[in-house]
Design a protein around this motif. Structure first.
Motif, short mmCIF file in Angstrom:
data_model
loop_
_atom_site.label_atom_id
_atom_site.label_comp_id
_atom_site.label_asym_id
_atom_site.label_seq_id
_atom_site.Cartn_x
_atom_site.Cartn_y
_atom_site.Cartn_z
N GLY A 25 0.85 -1.19 0.00
CA GLY A 25 0.00 0.00 0.00
C GLY A 25 0.88 1.24 0.00
N GLY A 26 1.94 1.20 -0.81
CA GLY A 26 2.94 2.28 -0.79
C GLY A 26 2.74 3.33 -1.87
N GLY A 31 1.29 5.17 3.50
CA GLY A 31 2.31 4.27 2.96
C GLY A 31 3.29 5.02 2.07
N GLY A 49 0.60 -1.99 -4.54
CA GLY A 49 -0.71 -1.32 -4.53
C GLY A 49 -1.51 -2.01 -5.63
N ARG A 50 -2.77 -1.64 -5.79
CA ARG A 50 -3.56 -2.30 -6.84
C ARG A 50 -3.45 -1.58 -8.19
NH1 ARG A 50 -8.80 -2.01 -3.29
NH2 ARG A 50 -7.76 0.00 -3.07
N ARG A 54 -0.45 4.22 -10.99
CA ARG A 54 -0.06 5.07 -9.87
C ARG A 54 1.21 4.54 -9.20
NH1 ARG A 54 -4.23 6.76 -5.11
NH2 ARG A 54 -4.45 4.52 -4.85
N ALA A 72 -3.99 -6.93 -1.92
CA ALA A 72 -3.36 -7.60 -0.77
C ALA A 72 -4.31 -8.55 -0.06
CB ALA A 72 -2.85 -6.54 0.21
N ALA A 96 -2.34 -1.12 3.28
CA ALA A 96 -3.48 -1.44 2.42
C ALA A 96 -4.72 -1.61 3.27
CB ALA A 96 -3.19 -2.74 1.67
N GLY A 97 -5.84 -1.19 2.74
CA GLY A 97 -7.12 -1.41 3.45
C GLY A 97 -7.74 -0.12 3.88
N GLN A 98 -8.90 -0.25 4.47
CA GLN A 98 -9.64 0.91 4.95
C GLN A 98 -10.56 0.47 6.08
OE1 GLN A 98 -11.71 1.53 1.05
NE2 GLN A 98 -13.49 1.56 2.37
N MET A 143 -1.21 -0.98 10.40
CA MET A 143 -1.97 0.23 10.71
C MET A 143 -3.25 -0.10 11.48
SD MET A 143 -0.43 2.89 9.64
CE MET A 143 -1.74 3.97 10.20
N ALA A 145 -6.24 2.18 14.22
CA ALA A 145 -6.78 3.54 14.37
C ALA A 145 -6.95 3.86 15.84
CB ALA A 145 -8.12 3.65 13.65
N HIS A 161 -10.86 -1.71 12.66
CA HIS A 161 -9.45 -1.69 13.05
C HIS A 161 -9.27 -2.08 14.52
CE1 HIS A 161 -7.09 -0.20 9.82
NE2 HIS A 161 -7.72 0.93 9.70
N GLY A 186 -4.35 8.71 14.55
CA GLY A 186 -5.51 9.60 14.58
C GLY A 186 -5.81 9.99 13.14
N VAL A 188 -5.36 11.40 9.63
CA VAL A 188 -4.25 11.78 8.75
C VAL A 188 -4.87 12.17 7.42
CG1 VAL A 188 -2.08 11.03 7.72
CG2 VAL A 188 -2.83 9.99 9.86
N SER A 193 -8.85 9.41 3.68
CA SER A 193 -9.64 10.18 4.64
C SER A 193 -10.48 11.24 3.93
CB SER A 193 -8.75 10.80 5.73
OG SER A 193 -7.73 11.57 5.18
N1 LIG Z 1 -5.98 8.41 6.93
C1 LIG Z 1 -6.37 8.30 8.20
O1 LIG Z 1 -6.86 9.26 8.83
C2 LIG Z 1 -6.20 6.98 8.94
C3 LIG Z 1 -6.34 6.96 10.33
C4 LIG Z 1 -6.19 5.76 11.00
C5 LIG Z 1 -5.91 4.60 10.29
N2 LIG Z 1 -5.79 4.65 8.94
C6 LIG Z 1 -5.52 3.39 8.24
O2 LIG Z 1 -4.23 3.46 7.64
C7 LIG Z 1 -4.22 2.72 6.43
C8 LIG Z 1 -3.73 3.63 5.29
O3 LIG Z 1 -4.62 4.72 5.19
P1 LIG Z 1 -4.40 5.88 4.11
O4 LIG Z 1 -5.26 7.00 4.58
O5 LIG Z 1 -2.96 6.10 3.85
O6 LIG Z 1 -5.09 5.19 2.81
P2 LIG Z 1 -4.94 5.61 1.26
O7 LIG Z 1 -4.65 7.04 1.11
O8 LIG Z 1 -6.17 5.07 0.58
O9 LIG Z 1 -3.68 4.73 0.76
C9 LIG Z 1 -3.81 3.34 0.80
C10 LIG Z 1 -2.69 2.69 -0.02
O10 LIG Z 1 -2.89 1.28 0.03
C11 LIG Z 1 -3.20 0.77 -1.29
N3 LIG Z 1 -4.27 -0.21 -1.09
C12 LIG Z 1 -5.50 -0.02 -0.56
N4 LIG Z 1 -6.18 -1.16 -0.52
C13 LIG Z 1 -5.36 -2.12 -1.04
C14 LIG Z 1 -5.49 -3.50 -1.25
N5 LIG Z 1 -6.63 -4.15 -0.94
N6 LIG Z 1 -4.44 -4.17 -1.77
C15 LIG Z 1 -3.30 -3.53 -2.09
N7 LIG Z 1 -3.11 -2.22 -1.91
C16 LIG Z 1 -4.13 -1.52 -1.38
C17 LIG Z 1 -3.61 1.99 -2.09
O11 LIG Z 1 -3.32 1.85 -3.48
P3 LIG Z 1 -4.41 1.22 -4.48
O12 LIG Z 1 -5.72 1.92 -4.21
O13 LIG Z 1 -3.86 1.44 -5.86
O14 LIG Z 1 -4.49 -0.23 -4.14
C18 LIG Z 1 -2.70 3.05 -1.48
O15 LIG Z 1 -1.39 2.92 -1.99
C19 LIG Z 1 -5.64 2.19 6.21
O16 LIG Z 1 -5.71 0.87 6.72
C20 LIG Z 1 -6.48 3.13 7.08
O17 LIG Z 1 -7.69 2.52 7.51
C21 LIG Z 1 -5.92 5.80 8.23
#
Ligand SMILES: NC(=O)c1ccc[n+]([C@@H]2O[C@H](COP(=O)([O-])OP(=O)(O)OC[C@H]3O[C@@H](n4cnc5c(N)ncnc54)[C@H](OP(=O)(O)O)[C@@H]3O)[C@@H](O)[C@H]2O)c1
Length: 199
Positions: A25-26, A31, A49-50, A54, A72, A96-98, A143, A145, A161, A186, A188, A193
Protein backbone atom coordinates in the motif's frame (compact mmCIF):
# COMPACT_ATOMS: atom_id res chain seq x y z
CA UNK A 1 14.29 2.57 -14.00
CA UNK A 2 15.51 6.13 -13.48
CA UNK A 3 18.89 6.96 -11.98
CA UNK A 4 19.04 7.23 -8.16
CA UNK A 5 18.64 10.81 -6.97
CA UNK A 6 20.54 12.16 -4.02
CA UNK A 7 17.39 12.78 -2.00
CA UNK A 8 18.66 12.89 1.58
CA UNK A 9 20.38 15.99 2.95
CA UNK A 10 24.18 15.71 2.82
CA UNK A 11 24.67 16.51 6.48
CA UNK A 12 22.15 13.92 7.78
CA UNK A 13 23.30 10.38 8.53
CA UNK A 14 20.82 8.15 6.73
CA UNK A 15 19.37 5.69 9.26
CA UNK A 16 18.20 3.03 6.81
CA UNK A 17 21.18 2.88 4.47
CA UNK A 18 21.48 -0.59 2.91
CA UNK A 19 18.13 -1.72 4.34
CA UNK A 20 15.15 -2.89 2.31
CA UNK A 21 11.68 -1.62 3.14
CA UNK A 22 8.52 -3.20 1.70
CA UNK A 23 5.33 -1.11 1.78
CA UNK A 24 2.11 -3.00 1.03
CA UNK A 25 0.00 0.00 0.00
CA UNK A 26 2.94 2.28 -0.79
CA UNK A 27 1.47 4.25 -3.70
CA UNK A 28 -0.62 6.77 -1.71
CA UNK A 29 -1.37 8.23 1.71
CA UNK A 30 0.47 7.05 4.83
CA UNK A 31 2.31 4.27 2.96
CA UNK A 32 3.61 6.66 0.31
CA UNK A 33 4.81 9.23 2.85
CA UNK A 34 6.50 6.48 4.87
CA UNK A 35 8.19 5.21 1.70
CA UNK A 36 9.35 8.75 0.88
CA UNK A 37 10.79 9.14 4.36
CA UNK A 38 12.47 5.72 4.24
CA UNK A 39 14.04 6.62 0.88
CA UNK A 40 15.31 9.85 2.37
CA UNK A 41 16.97 7.72 5.05
CA UNK A 42 18.71 5.64 2.37
CA UNK A 43 16.41 2.57 2.21
CA UNK A 44 15.80 0.49 -0.89
CA UNK A 45 12.06 0.37 -1.55
CA UNK A 46 9.72 -2.36 -2.72
CA UNK A 47 6.21 -0.98 -3.18
CA UNK A 48 2.83 -2.53 -3.85
CA UNK A 49 -0.71 -1.32 -4.53
CA UNK A 50 -3.56 -2.30 -6.84
CA UNK A 51 -3.41 0.53 -9.38
CA UNK A 52 -0.29 -0.20 -11.42
CA UNK A 53 -0.16 3.20 -13.16
CA UNK A 54 -0.06 5.07 -9.87
CA UNK A 55 2.43 2.57 -8.51
CA UNK A 56 4.77 3.11 -11.49
CA UNK A 57 4.59 6.89 -11.08
CA UNK A 58 5.56 6.61 -7.42
CA UNK A 59 8.24 3.99 -8.12
CA UNK A 60 9.88 6.27 -10.62
CA UNK A 61 9.72 9.28 -8.27
CA UNK A 62 11.31 7.28 -5.42
CA UNK A 63 13.56 5.12 -7.58
CA UNK A 64 12.06 1.97 -6.09
CA UNK A 65 13.94 -1.29 -6.41
CA UNK A 66 10.79 -3.18 -7.32
CA UNK A 67 6.99 -2.92 -7.49
CA UNK A 68 4.08 -5.36 -7.68
CA UNK A 69 0.44 -4.59 -8.41
CA UNK A 70 -2.07 -6.89 -6.68
CA UNK A 71 -4.91 -6.86 -4.16
CA UNK A 72 -3.36 -7.60 -0.77
CA UNK A 73 -6.57 -9.30 0.35
CA UNK A 74 -6.05 -11.88 -2.35
CA UNK A 75 -3.86 -14.44 -0.62
CA UNK A 76 -2.33 -16.17 -3.70
CA UNK A 77 -0.59 -13.10 -5.23
CA UNK A 78 0.39 -11.90 -1.75
CA UNK A 79 2.09 -15.21 -1.11
CA UNK A 80 3.83 -15.22 -4.53
CA UNK A 81 5.02 -11.68 -3.95
CA UNK A 82 6.85 -12.53 -0.72
CA UNK A 83 8.05 -15.91 -1.94
CA UNK A 84 9.58 -14.40 -5.11
CA UNK A 85 11.30 -11.45 -3.42
CA UNK A 86 14.89 -11.46 -4.66
CA UNK A 87 16.30 -10.40 -1.31
CA UNK A 88 15.84 -10.65 2.43
CA UNK A 89 14.07 -7.63 3.82
CA UNK A 90 14.42 -5.42 6.86
CA UNK A 91 11.01 -3.84 7.34
CA UNK A 92 7.48 -4.43 6.07
CA UNK A 93 4.72 -1.87 6.48
CA UNK A 94 1.12 -2.70 5.63
CA UNK A 95 -1.16 0.27 4.91
CA UNK A 96 -3.48 -1.44 2.42
CA UNK A 97 -7.12 -1.41 3.45
CA UNK A 98 -9.64 0.91 4.95
CA UNK A 99 -11.88 1.02 8.01
CA UNK A 100 -15.34 -0.50 7.87
CA UNK A 101 -17.84 1.51 9.89
CA UNK A 102 -21.09 0.23 11.28
CA UNK A 103 -22.58 -1.59 14.25
CA UNK A 104 -21.05 -5.06 14.08
CA UNK A 105 -24.37 -6.81 14.69
CA UNK A 106 -25.98 -4.81 11.88
CA UNK A 107 -23.32 -5.64 9.31
CA UNK A 108 -24.21 -7.96 6.46
CA UNK A 109 -22.25 -11.15 7.04
CA UNK A 110 -20.24 -10.62 3.82
CA UNK A 111 -19.42 -7.08 4.91
CA UNK A 112 -18.20 -8.39 8.28
CA UNK A 113 -16.14 -11.04 6.51
CA UNK A 114 -14.49 -8.36 4.34
CA UNK A 115 -13.73 -6.25 7.42
CA UNK A 116 -12.10 -9.23 9.13
CA UNK A 117 -10.23 -10.11 5.94
CA UNK A 118 -8.83 -6.61 5.60
CA UNK A 119 -7.60 -6.29 9.16
CA UNK A 120 -7.20 -9.60 10.96
CA UNK A 121 -6.58 -12.06 8.16
CA UNK A 122 -4.32 -9.78 6.10
CA UNK A 123 -2.25 -9.14 9.23
CA UNK A 124 -1.99 -12.84 9.96
CA UNK A 125 -1.18 -13.71 6.36
CA UNK A 126 1.58 -11.11 6.07
CA UNK A 127 3.07 -12.20 9.39
CA UNK A 128 3.04 -15.83 8.31
CA UNK A 129 4.63 -15.39 4.89
CA UNK A 130 6.78 -12.27 5.32
CA UNK A 131 8.42 -13.03 8.66
CA UNK A 132 10.76 -15.74 7.31
CA UNK A 133 12.11 -13.17 4.82
CA UNK A 134 12.72 -10.51 7.49
CA UNK A 135 16.13 -10.41 9.12
CA UNK A 136 16.21 -10.75 12.95
CA UNK A 137 15.62 -7.33 14.49
CA UNK A 138 13.61 -6.25 11.46
CA UNK A 139 10.03 -5.01 11.69
CA UNK A 140 6.48 -5.82 10.65
CA UNK A 141 4.39 -2.69 10.98
CA UNK A 142 0.59 -2.57 10.67
CA UNK A 143 -1.97 0.23 10.71
CA UNK A 144 -4.73 0.56 13.27
CA UNK A 145 -6.78 3.54 14.37
CA UNK A 146 -6.82 5.54 17.58
CA UNK A 147 -10.02 5.31 19.60
CA UNK A 148 -11.63 8.75 19.41
CA UNK A 149 -12.29 10.64 22.67
CA UNK A 150 -15.75 9.87 24.20
CA UNK A 151 -17.33 13.11 22.99
CA UNK A 152 -16.57 12.09 19.39
CA UNK A 153 -17.66 8.48 19.79
CA UNK A 154 -20.87 7.56 18.14
CA UNK A 155 -22.68 4.41 19.20
CA UNK A 156 -23.46 3.41 15.65
CA UNK A 157 -19.90 3.67 14.34
CA UNK A 158 -17.55 0.85 15.21
CA UNK A 159 -14.23 0.74 13.42
CA UNK A 160 -13.08 -2.75 12.44
CA UNK A 161 -9.45 -1.69 13.05
CA UNK A 162 -10.15 -2.02 16.80
CA UNK A 163 -9.92 -5.81 16.64
CA UNK A 164 -6.23 -5.89 15.75
CA UNK A 165 -4.20 -5.02 18.92
CA UNK A 166 -4.68 -8.46 20.50
CA UNK A 167 -3.54 -10.24 17.33
CA UNK A 168 -0.52 -7.95 17.01
CA UNK A 169 0.49 -8.59 20.65
CA UNK A 170 0.39 -12.34 20.04
CA UNK A 171 2.35 -12.11 16.81
CA UNK A 172 5.00 -9.99 18.54
CA UNK A 173 5.55 -12.78 21.06
CA UNK A 174 5.59 -15.50 18.44
CA UNK A 175 7.86 -13.75 15.92
CA UNK A 176 10.50 -12.20 18.21
CA UNK A 177 13.27 -11.20 17.47
CA UNK A 178 11.36 -9.80 14.47
CA UNK A 179 9.43 -6.87 15.94
CA UNK A 180 5.69 -6.57 15.26
CA UNK A 181 4.05 -3.21 15.88
CA UNK A 182 0.71 -1.53 15.36
CA UNK A 183 0.35 2.18 14.70
CA UNK A 184 -2.92 3.53 16.09
CA UNK A 185 -3.22 6.66 14.00
CA UNK A 186 -5.51 9.60 14.58
CA UNK A 187 -6.78 11.55 11.60
CA UNK A 188 -4.25 11.78 8.75
CA UNK A 189 -5.01 13.83 5.67
CA UNK A 190 -4.80 11.28 2.81
CA UNK A 191 -6.76 10.30 -0.32
CA UNK A 192 -8.62 7.76 1.88
CA UNK A 193 -9.64 10.18 4.64
CA UNK A 194 -10.82 12.66 2.00
CA UNK A 195 -13.40 10.04 0.92
CA UNK A 196 -14.58 8.96 4.40
CA UNK A 197 -17.57 10.45 6.22
CA UNK A 198 -16.60 12.78 9.10
CA UNK A 199 -16.91 11.08 12.49
N1 LIG B 1 -5.98 8.41 6.93
C1 LIG B 1 -6.37 8.30 8.20
O1 LIG B 1 -6.86 9.26 8.83
C2 LIG B 1 -6.20 6.98 8.94
C3 LIG B 1 -6.34 6.96 10.33
C4 LIG B 1 -6.19 5.76 11.00
C5 LIG B 1 -5.91 4.60 10.29
N2 LIG B 1 -5.79 4.65 8.94
C6 LIG B 1 -5.52 3.39 8.24
O2 LIG B 1 -4.23 3.46 7.64
C7 LIG B 1 -4.22 2.72 6.43
C8 LIG B 1 -3.73 3.63 5.29
O3 LIG B 1 -4.62 4.72 5.19
P1 LIG B 1 -4.40 5.88 4.11
O4 LIG B 1 -5.26 7.00 4.58
O5 LIG B 1 -2.96 6.10 3.85
O6 LIG B 1 -5.09 5.19 2.81
P2 LIG B 1 -4.94 5.61 1.26
O7 LIG B 1 -4.65 7.04 1.11
O8 LIG B 1 -6.17 5.07 0.58
O9 LIG B 1 -3.68 4.73 0.76
C9 LIG B 1 -3.81 3.34 0.80
C10 LIG B 1 -2.69 2.69 -0.02
O10 LIG B 1 -2.89 1.28 0.03
C11 LIG B 1 -3.20 0.77 -1.29
N3 LIG B 1 -4.27 -0.21 -1.09
C12 LIG B 1 -5.50 -0.02 -0.56
N4 LIG B 1 -6.18 -1.16 -0.52
C13 LIG B 1 -5.36 -2.12 -1.04
C14 LIG B 1 -5.49 -3.50 -1.25
N5 LIG B 1 -6.63 -4.15 -0.94
N6 LIG B 1 -4.44 -4.17 -1.77
C15 LIG B 1 -3.30 -3.53 -2.09
N7 LIG B 1 -3.11 -2.22 -1.91
C16 LIG B 1 -4.13 -1.52 -1.38
C17 LIG B 1 -3.61 1.99 -2.09
O11 LIG B 1 -3.32 1.85 -3.48
P3 LIG B 1 -4.41 1.22 -4.48
O12 LIG B 1 -5.72 1.92 -4.21
O13 LIG B 1 -3.86 1.44 -5.86
O14 LIG B 1 -4.49 -0.23 -4.14
C18 LIG B 1 -2.70 3.05 -1.48
O15 LIG B 1 -1.39 2.92 -1.99
C19 LIG B 1 -5.64 2.19 6.21
O16 LIG B 1 -5.71 0.87 6.72
C20 LIG B 1 -6.48 3.13 7.08
O17 LIG B 1 -7.69 2.52 7.51
C21 LIG B 1 -5.92 5.80 8.23
Amino acid sequence: MSTARNIFPRSAKPELLGQTVVVIGGSAGIGLETARRARTEGARLILTGRNSERLQRVASELNALNTAAFDANDSAPLEHFFRDLPTTIDHVMVTAGQPHYGRMLDMEFEQARRALDTHLLLTLQVARIAAPKVRPGGTLLFMGARRPPPRHRSRDRVDSHRCTPCLIANLALELAPVRVNLIAAGFVDTPLSAKLPRR
